[in-house]
Design a protein around this motif. Structure first.
Motif, mmCIF file in Angstrom:
data_model
loop_
_atom_site.group_PDB
_atom_site.id
_atom_site.type_symbol
_atom_site.label_atom_id
_atom_site.label_comp_id
_atom_site.label_asym_id
_atom_site.label_seq_id
_atom_site.Cartn_x
_atom_site.Cartn_y
_atom_site.Cartn_z
ATOM 1 N N VAL A 496 30.454 4.826 -37.248
ATOM 2 C CA VAL A 496 31.313 5.708 -36.452
ATOM 3 C C VAL A 496 32.747 5.207 -36.564
ATOM 4 C CG1 VAL A 496 31.949 5.785 -34.024
ATOM 5 C CG2 VAL A 496 29.841 6.784 -34.748
ATOM 6 N N ASP A 497 33.684 6.140 -36.618
ATOM 7 C CA ASP A 497 35.092 5.722 -36.648
ATOM 8 C C ASP A 497 35.465 5.241 -35.242
ATOM 9 O OD1 ASP A 497 37.801 5.427 -36.718
ATOM 10 O OD2 ASP A 497 38.185 7.291 -37.815
ATOM 11 N N PRO A 498 35.717 3.935 -35.084
ATOM 12 C CA PRO A 498 35.937 3.396 -33.731
ATOM 13 C C PRO A 498 37.097 4.049 -33.001
ATOM 14 C CG PRO A 498 36.235 1.675 -35.418
ATOM 15 C CD PRO A 498 35.849 2.932 -36.140
ATOM 16 N N LYS A 499 37.970 4.669 -33.755
ATOM 17 C CA LYS A 499 39.141 5.246 -33.079
ATOM 18 C C LYS A 499 38.745 6.366 -32.103
ATOM 19 C CE LYS A 499 41.649 8.608 -35.789
ATOM 20 N NZ LYS A 499 41.942 8.722 -37.170
ATOM 21 N N TYR A 500 37.583 6.971 -32.313
ATOM 22 C CA TYR A 500 37.162 8.046 -31.397
ATOM 23 C C TYR A 500 36.341 7.543 -30.213
ATOM 24 C CZ TYR A 500 38.948 11.069 -34.990
ATOM 25 O OH TYR A 500 39.776 11.671 -35.882
ATOM 26 N N ILE A 501 35.908 6.297 -30.266
ATOM 27 C CA ILE A 501 35.073 5.787 -29.161
ATOM 28 C C ILE A 501 35.980 5.088 -28.142
ATOM 29 C CG2 ILE A 501 33.075 4.391 -28.506
ATOM 30 C CD1 ILE A 501 32.292 6.503 -30.526
ATOM 31 N N LYS A 502 36.160 5.746 -27.022
ATOM 32 C CA LYS A 502 37.038 5.152 -26.003
ATOM 33 C C LYS A 502 36.374 3.968 -25.316
ATOM 34 C CE LYS A 502 39.710 7.573 -23.332
ATOM 35 N NZ LYS A 502 41.034 7.289 -23.891
ATOM 36 N N GLY A 503 35.066 4.048 -25.176
ATOM 37 C CA GLY A 503 34.383 2.949 -24.509
ATOM 38 C C GLY A 503 33.003 3.337 -24.055
ATOM 39 N N GLY A 504 32.544 2.651 -23.034
ATOM 40 C CA GLY A 504 31.186 2.899 -22.572
ATOM 41 C C GLY A 504 31.087 2.709 -21.079
ATOM 42 N N GLN A 505 29.978 3.186 -20.534
ATOM 43 C CA GLN A 505 29.771 2.996 -19.105
ATOM 44 C C GLN A 505 28.304 3.064 -18.748
ATOM 45 O OE1 GLN A 505 32.177 6.259 -17.437
ATOM 46 N NE2 GLN A 505 30.286 7.345 -16.908
ATOM 47 N N GLY A 506 27.981 2.459 -17.611
ATOM 48 C CA GLY A 506 26.648 2.566 -17.025
ATOM 49 C C GLY A 506 26.682 3.667 -15.983
ATOM 50 N N ASN A 507 25.564 4.392 -15.853
ATOM 51 C CA ASN A 507 25.509 5.501 -14.902
ATOM 52 C C ASN A 507 24.466 5.240 -13.827
ATOM 53 O OD1 ASN A 507 27.439 6.831 -16.406
ATOM 54 N ND2 ASN A 507 25.967 8.121 -17.493
ATOM 55 N N LEU A 508 24.907 5.224 -12.596
ATOM 56 C CA LEU A 508 23.977 5.045 -11.485
ATOM 57 C C LEU A 508 23.777 6.369 -10.763
ATOM 58 C CD1 LEU A 508 22.172 3.354 -9.705
ATOM 59 C CD2 LEU A 508 24.155 2.795 -8.306
ATOM 60 N N TRP A 509 22.657 7.019 -11.082
ATOM 61 C CA TRP A 509 22.258 8.236 -10.356
ATOM 62 C C TRP A 509 21.503 7.804 -9.114
ATOM 63 C CZ3 TRP A 509 24.679 12.271 -12.262
ATOM 64 C CH2 TRP A 509 25.062 12.247 -13.602
ATOM 65 N N THR A 510 21.610 8.592 -8.047
ATOM 66 C CA THR A 510 21.089 8.071 -6.780
ATOM 67 C C THR A 510 20.023 8.953 -6.123
ATOM 68 O OG1 THR A 510 22.924 9.089 -5.572
ATOM 69 C CG2 THR A 510 23.248 6.824 -6.312
ATOM 70 N N GLU A 511 19.280 9.713 -6.942
ATOM 71 C CA GLU A 511 18.193 10.503 -6.343
ATOM 72 C C GLU A 511 17.253 9.620 -5.536
ATOM 73 O OE1 GLU A 511 19.129 10.728 -9.529
ATOM 74 O OE2 GLU A 511 18.838 12.755 -10.326
ATOM 75 N N GLN A 512 17.024 8.403 -6.038
ATOM 76 C CA GLN A 512 16.088 7.486 -5.380
ATOM 77 C C GLN A 512 16.814 6.268 -4.791
ATOM 78 O OE1 GLN A 512 12.657 9.497 -5.576
ATOM 79 N NE2 GLN A 512 12.441 7.320 -5.268
ATOM 80 N N VAL A 513 18.105 6.395 -4.609
ATOM 81 C CA VAL A 513 18.877 5.266 -4.076
ATOM 82 C C VAL A 513 19.431 5.683 -2.718
ATOM 83 C CG1 VAL A 513 20.877 3.766 -4.442
ATOM 84 C CG2 VAL A 513 19.483 4.469 -6.400
ATOM 85 N N TYR A 514 18.963 5.042 -1.661
ATOM 86 C CA TYR A 514 19.250 5.519 -0.312
ATOM 87 C C TYR A 514 20.308 4.717 0.422
ATOM 88 C CZ TYR A 514 15.021 8.150 -1.074
ATOM 89 O OH TYR A 514 14.093 8.990 -1.585
ATOM 90 N N ASN A 515 20.695 3.598 -0.148
ATOM 91 C CA ASN A 515 21.671 2.773 0.580
ATOM 92 C C ASN A 515 22.419 1.887 -0.403
ATOM 93 O OD1 ASN A 515 20.236 0.129 0.322
ATOM 94 N ND2 ASN A 515 18.669 1.274 1.416
ATOM 95 N N ILE A 516 23.498 1.286 0.059
ATOM 96 C CA ILE A 516 24.379 0.528 -0.834
ATOM 97 C C ILE A 516 23.682 -0.727 -1.369
ATOM 98 C CG2 ILE A 516 25.578 -0.633 1.081
ATOM 99 C CD1 ILE A 516 27.237 0.434 -2.231
ATOM 100 N N ARG A 517 22.791 -1.312 -0.581
ATOM 101 C CA ARG A 517 22.080 -2.497 -1.074
ATOM 102 C C ARG A 517 21.255 -2.119 -2.312
ATOM 103 N NH1 ARG A 517 23.850 -7.284 0.013
ATOM 104 N NH2 ARG A 517 21.811 -8.277 0.051
ATOM 105 N N GLN A 518 20.598 -0.961 -2.250
ATOM 106 C CA GLN A 518 19.793 -0.532 -3.398
ATOM 107 C C GLN A 518 20.701 -0.124 -4.570
ATOM 108 O OE1 GLN A 518 16.846 -1.030 -4.052
ATOM 109 N NE2 GLN A 518 16.336 0.385 -5.719
ATOM 110 N N ALA A 519 21.872 0.425 -4.270
ATOM 111 C CA ALA A 519 22.825 0.755 -5.341
ATOM 112 C C ALA A 519 23.219 -0.527 -6.077
ATOM 113 C CB ALA A 519 24.058 1.451 -4.766
ATOM 114 N N GLU A 520 23.432 -1.594 -5.326
ATOM 115 C CA GLU A 520 23.786 -2.870 -5.953
ATOM 116 C C GLU A 520 22.606 -3.417 -6.764
ATOM 117 O OE1 GLU A 520 27.067 -4.309 -2.606
ATOM 118 O OE2 GLU A 520 25.065 -5.170 -2.530
ATOM 119 N N TYR A 521 21.433 -3.325 -6.185
ATOM 120 C CA TYR A 521 20.214 -3.801 -6.868
ATOM 121 C C TYR A 521 20.064 -3.109 -8.231
ATOM 122 C CZ TYR A 521 15.108 -4.372 -7.533
ATOM 123 O OH TYR A 521 13.862 -4.650 -8.031
ATOM 124 N N GLN A 522 20.313 -1.803 -8.257
ATOM 125 C CA GLN A 522 20.182 -1.066 -9.517
ATOM 126 C C GLN A 522 21.286 -1.444 -10.507
ATOM 127 O OE1 GLN A 522 16.746 0.332 -8.675
ATOM 128 N NE2 GLN A 522 17.667 1.310 -10.450
#
Ligand code: ACM
Length: 654
Positions: A496-522
């Motif tokens: 891949v031409d690196p010039k087009y890749i700005k970067g990356g990220q992790g995605n935390l969806w929260t259908e099953q995440v009910y509180n901030i402690r669990q958000a941190e755990y994930q």
């Protein structure tokens, strides 16, 4: 006493400094023999180069910070003051004038240092002084994060530390800069509402690991979280549902008389406060308004935005089943959770929403969703048929493409760059659309080939809602993703031409995440792995070395009171059937140096029980296999209770 000690060290350090003891070339500062070897230097993400020297800088009880451009560094100085003074109880002051007594110097270069770029820094620790140099304030801030990680772990404490701690920093020369400019975490505040204070807590944790983007997923079927002036029902109606705690997708549908009091929203002032809080920590907030799918909260508030007359009866989703995925993607919707591309009111609505969101968030990009939009209601809508005829659109994907192109114009009109999930490529969008690739790396690769800007956040490596170990111990979700797999994430794949890749990220969806402690755990420790994938040089990635550092950061998170998952210590089960029909269980571990003890007799194993060393034949009458991992005679994994019934289900049928 203290003085004598530090001047002795000082003398020692001067001689050794000339020798430049250890040069890190492969990411290993010290040659660690065991996974849990404790190293004085354990930085995440791994810096570009570390030159370790002999000796230490000892924090004095009166710490003086000197900053060359204090106006530019105001936030960083106060951050440093707080982080240093609270745990130590020391007095920390700052000055703008050159001072021979300065302990910590923060220097913005007058002339650009091309090596370190806009976010890099040099950090030099000698027994006399700590100097952080950078081209820009962001670099100083990242240098400060590294400095914190060089201090004893107790520096993470939120209160003054009562125990005796030697507040010292190893002498070192570090040059560091990021591999990629987009280093993000996505936080879904729509499926579960997190308060402003909780979002700040999430930001506090991410900046320790040099993340610079917080993507807030602000709207979805389960909630609309942004106050929009002129559309009050979005938050009066759209921000509230009925609390359920079972397995998402099969939640018991709410009854008409159940109170809709679960949820919440941010006022525009709240969001501006979050933007400022993030900016002070060099984090940009990327807002996402997810349309045309995932829009049930908006449709329930304003049914006229839908193509479907029954929408007047719709309610904000409370996790009950509304999609049929049995035919694959795009799903078939059981209720129409889309905005109608053939309805001019929709574009008026979006113009208002985009204008207000653009005025709140200064970041140059705006994410407009575009994922998983079902088309089956559009198929039976006469206005859509007319639109297709008028615009010469042949497929429903092209109808969505029409919608996305109009939306991009609205976003551009309000001064923002249009970003969307990778599905939007299917309907034909302009080349200026920035693509967030999630379904697979291949969509991002293809988008980059077509000269779109790309942010990689693929499910295979970066979905933080997935389970981190076996579902018998993890909160159950439909898929798993272990830390070691996340660590393989390379946002810039070969070809891949690196010039087009700005970067990356992790995605935390929260259908099953009910509180901030669990958000941190994930999020942690997989967030460490992603941070290293987007910041550190690719050549320096080394799982064993990374995991050794991860374990030291577990101790830091304990002190910082940030939750993380210990799942990496849980064994991995594999099961098959022998020729004579017995179950044969193989146990492996993700990390080296763990002992697994087990029982089949329902009692709880410890390190006096049989130790696993070869595949286990399940006794005929067993109903439970319990396992636990130990290291050095200490339990480290969780007790895992595997029903034999479950193993039977998992074993391939003959
Ligand atoms: C997504 O996970 N639907 C972007």
């Amino acid at each position: 006493m203290k003085l004598l000690f530090s001047s002795l060290l000082l003398a020692g350090c001067l001689t050794a400094a000339a020798q430049n003891t250890v040069v890190a070339t492969d990411g290993m500062v010290f040659n660690q023999t065991a996974n849990h070897a404790h190293s004085e230097i354990a930085i995440i993400p791994e810096p570009v180069t570390i030159i370790k020297q002999e000796g230490h800088f000892i924090l004095p009880q009166n710490i003086l910070i000197q900053a060359t451009k204090p106006a530019d560094l105001k936030q960083t100085i106060s951050f440093l003051q707080e982080r240093l003074s609270v745990p130590t109880g020391f007095f920390v002051s700052s000055t703008a004038t050159t001072s021979a007594n300065a302990n910590i110097k923060l220097v913005i270069n007058d002339r650009n240092d091309a090596v370190i770029g806009a976010e890099g820094y040099h950090l030099q620790v000698t027994p006399q002084q700590i100097v952080i140099t950078a081209n820009k304030p962001a670099g100083i801030f990242y240098g400060v994060q590294t400095l914190m990680q060089l201090l004893p772990k107790q520096i993470e404490s939120k209160d003054e530390v009562k125990e005796e701690v030697k507040w010292q920093i190893p002498c070192v020369n570090i040059t560091d800069y990021p591999r990629l400019t987009w280093r993000g975490l996505m936080f879904d505040v729509a499926r579960h509402f997190f308060t402003k204070e909780e979002v700040k807590q999430y930001i506090d944790a991410m900046v320790r690991y040099k993340y610079n983007i917080l993507h807030l997923h602000l709207t979805d079927d389960e909630g609309w979280r942004i106050e929009i002036k002129g559309y009050p029902k979005l938050t009066e109606v759209g921000a509230w549902n009925v609390k359920r705690v079972g397995s998402f997708g099969t939640f018991i549908p709410p009854t008409a008389d159940e109170p809709r009091n679960y949820g919440g929203f941010y006022t525009q002032a709240d969001l501006k406060e979050l933007v400022a809080y993030a900016q002070e920590r060099f984090v940009n907030i990327l807002p996402e308004v997810d349309v045309p799918g995932h829009s049930l909260a908006a449709v329930a508030s304003y049914p006229e935005l839908s193509c479907t007359p029954e929408a007047v009866n719709y309610k904000v989703r409370s996790g009950e089943r509304i999609m049929d995925w049995s035919r694959g993607a795009p799903p078939l919707a059981m209720v129409d959770n889309t905005l109608c591309p053939a309805n001019e009111k929709v574009y008026e609505f979006l113009d208002t929403v985009v204008a207000q969101v653009a005025s709140i968030f200064p970041f140059e990009y705006m994410h407009m969703g575009g994922d998983e939009a079902p088309h089956n209601f559009w198929e039976k809508t006469p206005q859509i048929a007319e639109l297709m005829k008028r615009e010469n659109l042949k497929t429903m994907a092209q109808v969505q493409g029409y919608f996305e192109r109009r939306l991009e114009k609205i976003v551009a009109k309000h001064g923002k760059r249009f970003m969307a999930w990778d599905e939007v490529l299917e309907g034909g969008v302009s080349q200026s659309t920035a693509v967030m690739s999630w379904r697979d790396m291949k969509y991002g690769v293809q988008a980059a080939k077509n000269k779109h800007e790309v942010v990689m956040s693929p499910t295979q490596y970066a979905y933080l809602d997935y389970m981190q170990a076996d579902e018998i111990t993890e909160p159950k979700v439909y898929k798993g993703l272990r830390l070691s797999k996340t660590y393989e994430f390379d946002p810039v794949p070969d070809g891949v031409d690196p010039k087009y890749i700005k970067g990356g990220q992790g995605n935390l969806w929260t259908e099953q995440v009910y509180n901030i402690r669990q958000a941190e755990y994930q999020t942690w420790p997989r967030g460490f792995a992603i941070a290293e994938s987007v910041w550190s040089p690719k050549e320096k990635k080394n799982w064993k070395n990374f995991f050794a550092r991860t374990e030291q950061h577990f101790e830091r998170l304990n002190i910082a009171e940030t939750k993380y998952a210990p799942s990496v210590y849980d064994p991995i089960f594999a099961v098959k059937r022998t020729a004579d029909g017995k179950l044969l269980v193989t146990l492996t571990t993700e990390v080296e140096g763990l002992d697994i003890y087990y029982s089949f007799d329902n009692s709880f194993p410890d390190h006096f029980y049989p130790k696993y060393n070869e595949p286990l034949v399940v006794p005929v009458d067993a109903n439970m296999l319990r396992v636990i991992t130990y290291r050095d005679k200490k339990p480290i994994g969780r007790m895992m209770n595997m029903p034999i019934e479950e193993l039977n289900k998992r074993a391939p049928k003959k």
